[in-house]
Design an enzyme around this catalytic site. Sequence first.
Site, PDB file in Angstrom:
ATOM      1  N   GLU A 147       1.505   6.126  -0.636  1.00 30.82           N
ATOM      2  CA  GLU A 147       1.454   6.722  -1.972  1.00 30.82           C
ATOM      3  C   GLU A 147       2.797   6.647  -2.715  1.00 30.82           C
ATOM      4  OE1 GLU A 147      -1.462   7.573  -3.189  1.00 30.82           O
ATOM      5  OE2 GLU A 147      -2.491   7.201  -1.296  1.00 30.82           O
ATOM      6  N   LEU A 148       3.556   5.592  -2.419  1.00 32.99           N
ATOM      7  CA  LEU A 148       4.880   5.359  -3.028  1.00 32.99           C
ATOM      8  C   LEU A 148       5.853   6.510  -2.779  1.00 32.99           C
ATOM      9  CD1 LEU A 148       4.286   3.507  -6.436  1.00 32.99           C
ATOM     10  CD2 LEU A 148       4.296   2.616  -4.108  1.00 32.99           C
TER      11      LEU A 148
END
Length: 402
Positions: A147-148
């Site tokens: 999710e970065l």
Amino acid sequence: MRTICFYFQVHQPFRLKPYRFFDIGEDHHYWDDYLNRNVIRKVAQKCYLPMNALLLELIHKYNGKFKVAFSLSGTFLDQMEAYAPEVLESFQKLVATGHVELLNETYTHALAALKSKEEFTSLVKKHQDRIKELFNGYTPKVFRNTELIYSDQIGAMVAELGYEAVLTEGAKHILGWKSPNYVYSNAIEPKLKVLLKNFLLSDDIAFRFSNKTWADYPLTTDKFINWINAIPKEEQVVNLFMDYETFGEHQWAETGIFEFMRYLPEAVLNHSSFTFSTPSEVAAAVPAVSKIHVPVPISWADEERDLTAWLGNDLQDEAFDRLYEMEKSVKQIDDPEIQRDWGYLQTSDHFYYMCTKFFSDGSVHEYFSPYDTPYDAFINYMNVLSDFMLRVKQKTEEMKCP
């Protein structure tokens, strides 16, 4: 160099089946095989197969001038092999063109970077091996965490593993007056390039494309080209990062999302000064303008762009802490089923389902969750975790016996 970098996250979790208190100690299979298969088959038909076919067509049509990057989570790859081998084959064809880049991540889309460097490293290496196995020896050069999620310290761990660049969110509270359309470097290990998502332009496609109340609806290729042409000349890179399921699943085919992508490459190449590049090409060609300081982890989720989609409320923190209390014991157990379940239980989606946010972010969480409420998600997960703890304890005791 003025270039657009398309990156798509491709992930599907192994969802848990309804698991009651009375199942603890009796039933050691936790996964909802029927639901998981149905989700994969549905999304394959709506998104993966048609979009992969379109990308392959565009890559050939423009002789490699159009290119994209993917991160394929290990849980996604496992389900493709089990439920939709034709999808896996279509990704293999894309990578074989030489114009599609694959990134590494944690195998099970886990939050391990926030808890255990040892487990984080183990999951990354497992993903490296899996990509190499399925994609003809392919070795990614760029990393993107689950999710970065990124911080200075996480970036330092990524650099230590030998990657050239890492992807993360161009969060406003980190950038301030700066633009995401430059390449930056990690604050601890400057050799690691940091590519930041242009969240305005990315979310125009991923979230606002079919929103008829949006002031700029409908989004056309001409409109998009005008926007990127208006970007100051000194800003060199536009990073468009999004879920791959944007195409056909979150934005249905009827919205025109496939047609938008079909005509976008021609519009960019013929009516702008931009080209297309992969993350590793950007990292190699564009020097970093400065270090980017991210002392507290950020992500690409929700308005806050922080960790509160997965951690922060009592339900999430309790489940997360109980899970990782078992790490040392699990690592000593040589049992493939224990190791498989340990990995799948780390998938971030389980904690995402426990989020208790309201308003617009809450609706997004509800859209993705198979549970009626976050409390149902918590109770189900903790029942499963209780059974898993019993199995780990039993295996540990068996190892102690002569």
